[in-house]
Design an enzyme around this catalytic site. Structure first.
Site, PDB file in Angstrom:
ATOM      1  N   LYS A   1       0.754   8.624   7.183  1.00  0.00           N
ATOM      2  CA  LYS A   1      -0.646   8.702   6.740  1.00  0.00           C
ATOM      3  C   LYS A   1      -0.823   8.178   5.313  1.00  0.00           C
ATOM      4  O   LYS A   1      -1.313   8.876   4.429  1.00  0.00           O
ATOM      5  CB  LYS A   1      -1.166  10.141   6.844  1.00  0.00           C
ATOM      6  CG  LYS A   1      -1.125  10.731   8.246  1.00  0.00           C
ATOM      7  CD  LYS A   1      -1.703  12.147   8.255  1.00  0.00           C
ATOM      8  CE  LYS A   1      -1.678  12.758   9.642  1.00  0.00           C
ATOM      9  NZ  LYS A   1      -0.305  13.113  10.088  1.00  0.00           N
ATOM     10  N   TYR A   2      -0.473   6.923   5.111  1.00  0.00           N
ATOM     11  CA  TYR A   2      -0.573   6.330   3.778  1.00  0.00           C
ATOM     12  C   TYR A   2      -2.002   6.401   3.241  1.00  0.00           C
ATOM     13  O   TYR A   2      -2.968   6.134   3.958  1.00  0.00           O
ATOM     14  CB  TYR A   2      -0.133   4.867   3.814  1.00  0.00           C
ATOM     15  CG  TYR A   2       1.288   4.639   4.245  1.00  0.00           C
ATOM     16  CD1 TYR A   2       2.347   5.315   3.640  1.00  0.00           C
ATOM     17  CD2 TYR A   2       1.590   3.730   5.256  1.00  0.00           C
ATOM     18  CE1 TYR A   2       3.659   5.091   4.032  1.00  0.00           C
ATOM     19  CE2 TYR A   2       2.903   3.493   5.650  1.00  0.00           C
ATOM     20  CZ  TYR A   2       3.928   4.181   5.037  1.00  0.00           C
ATOM     21  OH  TYR A   2       5.221   3.946   5.428  1.00  0.00           O
TER      22      TYR A   2
ATOM     23  N   ASN B   1      -2.760  -2.208  -2.800  1.00  0.00           N
ATOM     24  CA  ASN B   1      -1.487  -2.907  -2.914  1.00  0.00           C
ATOM     25  C   ASN B   1      -0.314  -2.015  -2.529  1.00  0.00           C
ATOM     26  O   ASN B   1       0.620  -2.442  -1.831  1.00  0.00           O
ATOM     27  CB  ASN B   1      -1.303  -3.428  -4.343  1.00  0.00           C
ATOM     28  CG  ASN B   1      -0.046  -4.252  -4.488  1.00  0.00           C
ATOM     29  OD1 ASN B   1       0.131  -5.263  -3.818  1.00  0.00           O
ATOM     30  ND2 ASN B   1       0.842  -3.816  -5.365  1.00  0.00           N
TER      31      ASN B   1
END
EC number: 4.1.1.23
Length: 230
Positions: free
Chosen positions: A61-62, A67
């Site tokens: 679950k970033y 970036n």
């Protein structure tokens, strides 16, 4: 055959997790590695699952600046996972950059899935973090955003599947936790459904943990669940 069952490997040790996967068949399920196991065991554990021919859903679950998330997604692709997820609430740019970084991988790219609203959250939980909307309204909003970013699908509760099919179409993947075979303990997820109900409603993939991993005979339970959704 496209396995619809994803078994959540929520174990405290590598020995327990590998003992479980050695009891089941990769032709019957895929497996999910979440934050706890990945933080403890790292990429080597995922590689061991790959050696056993299991497709891996890397459920981390970033949610970070675009970036950073894009680079993390690229690392997941390099690891060879089948599916990876991020939080749709990270925004359109974050999701677009994560999708773009997968372009060089072509057909070998993992499915990129967005998390909408956690299945433990209800109206009051959303209100407490400043979102004046029902879980359903917020899921629809975030699913549209994920689709606009080019993602492959979303994680959502089974009760939201039918609505999302209408809003996002038949090719948008719907991954559903909160799945409990009849007679199972509800646990900490409030919006639940049986495997058969979820598939009939239109779910693509079902995330199931304890009813399989804590069973005396997990292979039999897995076969039974698969039979119920055929």
């Amino acid at each position: 055959m496209d396995n619809k069952i994803i078994v959540a490997l929520d174990y405290e040790t590598e020995y327990e997790a590998l003992s479980f996967v050695d009891q089941v068949d990769p032709s019957l399920c895929r497996v999910k590695v979440g934050k706890e196991m990945f933080t403890t065991l790292g990429t080597n554990f995922v590689k061991q699952l790959h050696e056993r021919k299991f497709d891996v859903f890397l459920d981390l679950k970033y949610h970070d600046i675009p970036n950073t998330v894009a680079r993390a997604v690229r690392s997941a692709a390099d690891l060879g996972v089948w599916m990876v997820d991020l939080h749709a609430s990270g925004g359109l740019t974050m999701m677009e950059e994560a999708k773009k970084i997968l372009e060089p991988y072509g057909k070998d790219a993992p499915l990129l899935i967005a998390v909408t609203v956690l299945t433990s959250m209800e109206d009051l939980d959303l209100l407490q973090i400043g979102i004046n909307a029902s879980p359903m309204e917020q899921v629809i909003r975030l699913a549209h955003l994920a689709q606009r970013a080019g993602l492959d699908g979303v994680v959502c509760s089974p009760q939201e599947v039918e609505v999302l099919r209408t809003h996002c179409g038949k090719d948008f993947k719907l991954v559903t936790p909160g799945i409990r075979p009849e007679g199972s303990d509800v646990g900490d997820q409030r919006r639940i459904m049986t495997p058969k109900q979820a598939i009939e409603t239109g779910s693509d993939y079902l995330v199931i943990g304890r009813p399989i991993t804590q069973a005396q005979d997990p292979l039999s339970v897995l076969k039974s669940i698969n039979a119920s959704i055929r």
